[in-house]
Write a protein that holds these residues in place. Sequence first.
Motif, short mmCIF file in Angstrom:
data_model
loop_
_atom_site.label_atom_id
_atom_site.label_comp_id
_atom_site.label_asym_id
_atom_site.label_seq_id
_atom_site.Cartn_x
_atom_site.Cartn_y
_atom_site.Cartn_z
N ARG A 183 0.79 -1.10 -0.07
CA ARG A 183 -0.12 0.13 0.15
C ARG A 183 0.81 1.26 -0.02
NH1 ARG A 183 -4.29 -0.33 4.59
NH2 ARG A 183 -4.92 -2.20 3.08
N TYR A 184 1.88 1.22 0.87
CA TYR A 184 2.76 2.28 1.11
C TYR A 184 4.23 2.53 0.36
CZ TYR A 184 -1.00 3.62 4.05
OH TYR A 184 -2.17 3.92 4.64
N GLN A 185 4.75 1.40 -0.49
CA GLN A 185 6.06 1.34 -0.84
C GLN A 185 6.29 2.40 -1.91
OE1 GLN A 185 6.41 -2.67 -2.53
NE2 GLN A 185 4.81 -2.18 -4.19
N ASP A 186 5.56 2.94 -2.76
CA ASP A 186 5.76 3.65 -3.61
C ASP A 186 5.99 5.01 -3.12
OD1 ASP A 186 5.70 1.91 -5.78
OD2 ASP A 186 3.41 2.27 -6.38
N PHE A 187 4.97 5.64 -2.42
CA PHE A 187 5.11 6.75 -1.64
C PHE A 187 6.38 6.96 -0.95
CE2 PHE A 187 3.73 10.11 1.38
CZ PHE A 187 3.67 10.87 0.40
N VAL A 188 6.59 5.82 0.08
CA VAL A 188 7.95 5.84 0.84
C VAL A 188 9.22 5.97 0.03
CG1 VAL A 188 9.45 4.49 2.53
CG2 VAL A 188 6.73 4.69 2.87
#
Length: 195
Positions: free
Chosen positions: A27-32
Amino acid sequence: MNDNADHLVIEKVLAGDLQAYGELVERYQDFVFTNCLRILKSREEAEEVAQDSFLKAFHSLKSFRGDSKFSTWLYRIAYHKSLDKLKKLNREQHFQVVEEITESDSAGLENGLDCLLREERLALVEEAVKSLPEIDAAIINYYYFDELPVKEIATITALSEDNIKIRLYRGRKQLFSYLKQYINPEISRNNGKAI
């Protein structure tokens, strides 16, 4: 993302379903990764710090109190890990800026001139943001590109909301100074006086 969905996954992980953590990573890998890259400016370093951030979040999941959104808590970990890595790289004097050039395969399908102008403007703005100190660049990115509210940026960076507002104001002024030479080069060449 839905806070309730995050909390349900966190409850599963804390109950022993370690595979469920993959949902949060996905869910958050791209944003991180994107936020690490903005600070570190190196794809390889950003990937490493993003992975370290998810590992730290996993090992610290029991300490997540839910006072803020999980995403804010995670982004704060990634932000601080990125700054730590940047300090380490600067100390070791191995820091190199890596420019990533992307080519649009669809440029020929669109109006080529419009696409080129859009890419040039984006590249110019990105270069201007990179000219800012790392913390100010991160704050500008969080606010304008990621559209995070000042309160959430304050939580991520551990700076006060007033400090964030001051840095945003100062960052906008620095960006304007950087960009004005491209907006009206005649004024810049004549020390701010129009011809």
